[in-house]
Design a protein around this motif. Structure first.
Motif, PDB file in Angstrom:
ATOM      1  N   HIS A  26     -10.702 -12.178  17.182  1.00 39.71           N
ATOM      2  CA  HIS A  26     -12.078 -11.764  16.950  1.00 39.71           C
ATOM      3  C   HIS A  26     -12.363 -11.749  15.451  1.00 39.71           C
ATOM      4  N   PRO A  27     -13.561 -12.172  15.047  1.00 40.87           N
ATOM      5  CA  PRO A  27     -13.898 -12.110  13.618  1.00 40.87           C
ATOM      6  C   PRO A  27     -14.032 -10.669  13.160  1.00 40.87           C
ATOM      7  N   LYS A  28     -13.723 -10.432  11.893  1.00 37.37           N
ATOM      8  CA  LYS A  28     -13.779  -9.077  11.349  1.00 37.37           C
ATOM      9  C   LYS A  28     -14.491  -9.079   9.993  1.00 37.37           C
ATOM     10  N   PRO A  29     -15.075  -7.941   9.613  1.00 40.72           N
ATOM     11  CA  PRO A  29     -15.672  -7.853   8.270  1.00 40.72           C
ATOM     12  C   PRO A  29     -14.599  -7.877   7.197  1.00 40.72           C
ATOM     13  N   ILE A  30     -14.946  -8.443   6.065  1.00 38.13           N
ATOM     14  CA  ILE A  30     -14.005  -8.519   4.943  1.00 38.13           C
ATOM     15  C   ILE A  30     -13.950  -7.158   4.245  1.00 38.13           C
ATOM     16  N   PRO A  31     -12.772  -6.637   3.947  1.00 39.89           N
ATOM     17  CA  PRO A  31     -12.673  -5.359   3.220  1.00 39.89           C
ATOM     18  C   PRO A  31     -13.397  -5.427   1.876  1.00 39.89           C
ATOM     19  N   ALA A  32     -13.935  -4.304   1.483  1.00 40.01           N
ATOM     20  CA  ALA A  32     -14.711  -4.233   0.234  1.00 40.01           C
ATOM     21  C   ALA A  32     -13.845  -4.471  -0.998  1.00 40.01           C
ATOM     22  N   THR A  33     -12.524  -4.501  -0.826  1.00 39.63           N
ATOM     23  CA  THR A  33     -11.620  -4.703  -1.966  1.00 39.63           C
ATOM     24  C   THR A  33     -11.493  -6.171  -2.369  1.00 39.63           C
ATOM     25  N   ILE A  34     -12.004  -7.088  -1.543  1.00 37.98           N
ATOM     26  CA  ILE A  34     -11.868  -8.519  -1.845  1.00 37.98           C
ATOM     27  C   ILE A  34     -12.926  -8.906  -2.870  1.00 37.98           C
ATOM     28  N   TYR A  35     -12.513  -9.162  -4.094  1.00 38.55           N
ATOM     29  CA  TYR A  35     -13.435  -9.342  -5.228  1.00 38.55           C
ATOM     30  C   TYR A  35     -14.438 -10.462  -4.992  1.00 38.55           C
TER      31      TYR A  35
END
Length: 243
Positions: A181-190
């Motif tokens: 399943h697709p997931k949101p990218i963590p906010a830590t990924i610049y």
């Protein structure tokens, strides 16, 4: 020899079918009232920025036998770019060689990595009406049986729908019996946090899985992955809805 040729023909036929799904969607939905998710804005065509993650001295993840992520990212990204252009899409590559895109004459590896990411962000944000497709490889050394391709999306409008379409295509062509399943990218990924365009990361496979690492190095499998990504993108761009 005959058996090998037949296997190759079957593989290439399956690959071509995956890609044709996307092409068919363009022609089919082009004659219906369905609105495309990504469309020209004020006469400016969409530009798909195809990003091969890492590069040069930044090899990214590495398999136990030394296969570097950055090279695989580039090989798959170039195939994605070729197929998109074949389908009439406007594209831009962040890199076309195994290099970083950092500013010259920086003293340390850390400085060059930071510069590389900032330059990728600037390239995407400086491209009008852009969409980012970033190609990467995964790794999970604690579970060497984990495998498969997965998509992650940023918070910009349209990215989640695009991720769902591409994940559906990957599940159909790549992940049979191992659907993800697709997931949101963590906010830590610049990169994904700082771009103003819809963006997704496609983690094509796990370098911690020995069998998958072998497949990821095969040109035919790389082409199959690229076709699945492009097929999903074309379905989304044509306005197709998820089943």
């Amino acid at each position: 020899m005959i058996i090998l040729i037949r296997k190759r023909i079957i593989l290439l036929s399956a690959l071509f079918c995956c890609f044709l799904v996307g092409l068919a969607a363009i022609f089919w939905y082009g004659h219906t009232p369905v609105s495309p998710v990504f469309a020209p804005q004020d006469g400016v065509p969409v530009t798909v920025v195809v990003d091969a993650g890492h590069g040069g001295e930044d090899g990214g993840a590495t398999s136990p036998n030394g296969v570097e992520e950055s090279r695989l990212n580039l090989e798959i990204a170039l195939r994605v770019n070729d197929l998109l252009r074949f389908a009439g899409q406007r594209t831009l590559l962040t890199r076309s060689e195994d290099i970083t895109i950092s500013d010259p004459d920086l003293a340390t590896v850390r400085q060059r990595k930071v510069s590389d990411l900032k330059n990728r962000v600037a390239l995407v944000n400086g491209t009008e009406n852009a969409i980012l497709l970033s190609i990467h490889q995964n790794s999970l050394p604690s579970s060497t049986v984990t495998h498969g391709a997965q998509v992650f999306w940023n918070r910009q409008e349209g990215a989640e729908v695009l991720a769902e379409m591409i994940q559906d295509s990957l599940n159909t062509c790549i992940n049979l019996g191992n659907e993800k399943h697709p997931k949101p990218i963590p906010a830590t990924i610049y990169l994904m946090k700082n771009i103003s365009a819809p963006g997704i990361i496609v983690e094509c496979g796990f370098l911690s899985n020995a069998d998958e690492t072998i497949r990821l190095q095969e040109p035919a499998y790389q082409l199959k992955l690229a076709a699945a990504v492009v097929g999903g993108y074309l379905r989304c761009a044509a306005g197709e809805e998820m089943p």
